[in-house]
Design a protein around this motif. Sequence first.
Motif, short mmCIF file in Angstrom:
data_model
loop_
_atom_site.label_atom_id
_atom_site.label_comp_id
_atom_site.label_asym_id
_atom_site.label_seq_id
_atom_site.Cartn_x
_atom_site.Cartn_y
_atom_site.Cartn_z
N MET A 87 0.80 -1.21 0.00
CA MET A 87 0.00 0.00 0.00
C MET A 87 0.84 1.28 0.00
N LEU A 88 2.07 1.19 0.50
CA LEU A 88 2.89 2.40 0.61
C LEU A 88 4.21 2.32 -0.13
N GLY A 89 4.57 1.15 -0.64
CA GLY A 89 5.87 0.97 -1.27
C GLY A 89 6.02 1.79 -2.54
N GLY A 90 7.24 2.16 -2.83
CA GLY A 90 7.53 2.91 -4.05
C GLY A 90 7.33 2.04 -5.28
N GLY A 91 6.76 2.62 -6.31
CA GLY A 91 6.53 1.89 -7.55
C GLY A 91 5.42 0.86 -7.45
N ARG A 92 4.58 0.95 -6.43
CA ARG A 92 3.51 -0.04 -6.27
C ARG A 92 2.44 0.16 -7.34
N GLY A 93 1.68 -0.89 -7.59
CA GLY A 93 0.56 -0.79 -8.52
C GLY A 93 -0.65 -0.18 -7.83
N GLN A 94 -1.62 0.20 -8.62
CA GLN A 94 -2.83 0.80 -8.07
C GLN A 94 -3.64 -0.25 -7.31
N VAL A 145 -16.82 2.39 -15.16
CA VAL A 145 -16.43 0.98 -15.05
C VAL A 145 -15.54 0.62 -16.23
N SER A 146 -14.36 0.08 -15.91
CA SER A 146 -13.40 -0.36 -16.92
C SER A 146 -13.36 -1.88 -16.93
N ALA A 147 -13.35 -2.48 -18.07
CA ALA A 147 -13.32 -3.94 -18.17
C ALA A 147 -11.87 -4.44 -18.16
N VAL A 148 -11.59 -5.43 -17.31
CA VAL A 148 -10.28 -6.09 -17.29
C VAL A 148 -10.50 -7.59 -17.34
N GLY A 149 -9.47 -8.33 -17.67
CA GLY A 149 -9.60 -9.78 -17.73
C GLY A 149 -9.83 -10.38 -16.35
N GLU A 150 -10.48 -11.52 -16.32
CA GLU A 150 -10.75 -12.19 -15.05
C GLU A 150 -9.46 -12.54 -14.32
N GLY A 151 -8.41 -12.84 -15.07
CA GLY A 151 -7.13 -13.18 -14.44
C GLY A 151 -6.13 -12.05 -14.43
N ALA A 152 -6.58 -10.81 -14.61
CA ALA A 152 -5.68 -9.67 -14.64
C ALA A 152 -4.94 -9.52 -13.32
N LYS A 153 -3.64 -9.22 -13.38
CA LYS A 153 -2.82 -9.07 -12.18
C LYS A 153 -2.59 -7.62 -11.80
N SER A 154 -3.07 -6.69 -12.60
CA SER A 154 -2.91 -5.28 -12.28
C SER A 154 -4.03 -4.50 -12.95
N VAL A 155 -4.26 -3.28 -12.45
CA VAL A 155 -5.27 -2.41 -13.04
C VAL A 155 -4.65 -1.04 -13.26
#
Length: 552
Positions: free
Chosen positions: A79-86, A330-340
């Motif tokens: 949640m706080l690390g640098g370069g983290r994903g959303q 609402v944005s569509a992503v794949g069911e197995g998506a690892k990031s948004v």
Amino acid sequence: MVTADVFDFSPGAQIPLSGSAGQKAATQALASAAYRDSEVAKLLDANSEWTVSEVKPPKISLFEPNLGEAFSRAVQLRMLGGGRGQVIQSFGMEPQTVVEHCLAANRIRKTRDARLTAVMVIFGLLFLPGVLLWLGAFQLRRTIAGSKDKRMGALGTLLLAALAVVTLIFLIKLPFDGFLGLYLRGVIVAPVIGWYVAKQISERTAKNLREAWDGLLSGGGIGAKVPETVPNHPGQTSAEELRKALHKLTAEQHSNVVFYAGAKGILGMGTRWGSWQLAEDLVSADPGKEIDPFRSWDVIRAIHDQLRMLERKPLHTGGFPTPSVRHWVVSAVGEGAKSVERGGTSEEEGFQIKGVELQRICDEQQFDSGDRHYLGVQFVLWDGQLVITLLITVTLLHKTMRIEVTGHALGPVHPLFTTKPSAPSKTVSKTFKFWETKSIPLPLVDAKEVVRLAVRAPFTWYPPLLDYLGGKLALPEPFGLRHAWADKPWRHRFMADDALRTATPVLRVVHEAAIGVLKHHGVDTERFGNRSLALSGQVQDVAPKKADLYDA
């Protein structure tokens, strides 16, 4: 302290337990995980149908973290690390409060580890051969005891006891005199003395952690103290960076961009359990006139105004609390998506899509690729343990207008997070009345736990090495605190009733508002009214469905 809203500025700011009234239960339950001392593998039992956590196995079991240590470090980095994903929004709770408790728990452990490191230097490094001998024995016992065969566990305990006897004999019959003899005796005795000192330190810290754990689940206690966010001097940049990271986390929490992950539903809102669609042709009420032009946004705005009055009722009885009515993209992503990725927004804008862009998406992006607009009415119930969301979308294609209402429900956090600490004890038979049993209290920290904490302490100054040796918790992606460990609401009778009962009045308000707009613009609403009555009957079905699983 009189209330939780008062702040204590010594040495760090007092953080309120929850940022929103009525959302404390889920927040405090997840925050309590930062202070727990059970096995980290228990967290795997709390995996939800949306996400799956993993525990990377340790290279050396003595370095393995417990649940609180692994949870606090994993959440802090994610949640706080640098370069983290959303991150995904955590509806029904305040994720910043959970993160702050993770920081507070890590700070308590850091103070303990500093003292244990000093103990290891004085009683361990100076008498290294003895420490290695004892650690080897404990590691052997831990490895053997980890076997599923109970006889092997007993063998490990027997070997440790045999080593203690041999050590005692060697200490008495030592064949050396002078300084060498004294040092060899110190090699045997010093680790035992160090273990006793480490036990006192560990016991005090364990008591503090358990008090925080119990305080959170009991609804009392104080908030997390995070002095790291208060700079000690003008040149300190770490405090400012941490403050900005917490601010970014809050901005993401209030973003109006969500992600649809196939059969997993909208991440953070839960799977879609019901869908009701009203679709009819737009026919002029007066054959000699054309329909007055209007847009989807006009219908949505009318529905929005009516939904804001859901808590009003003709009878003086209990009813809806004030709902949250928001516009969602609402944005569509794949069911197995690892990031948004929240495209089109930025941290400076608070991760929000609003104004003209929101209207454009509502009116124009109704077909083909691109984000979609939904109007959402959300109820946070059961002190944050139940989140009911109904989404409304209006599409105009050729001569057909479609009004779709979908229901989403996110249940309570897993029961693992709501269990209070219990004092360790064991049941034994009474001395004389052997047919009766009694409970004997045990210390909070046993011998093997003291050894584990003492061994880990010097390595806490370089966490990556500790993660390599002891393993770590791998959080599921895309990660959100709430839906990662949420249970299904349908196992709780009253929660299921609340979700099912909400749909009918919301659906009728939506249809009434939409038909009003159509009448105002000269549309024949007879077919819309008939279809609305039919849907009003269908929505009263007592069973939720898996609306995202198409039989095709």
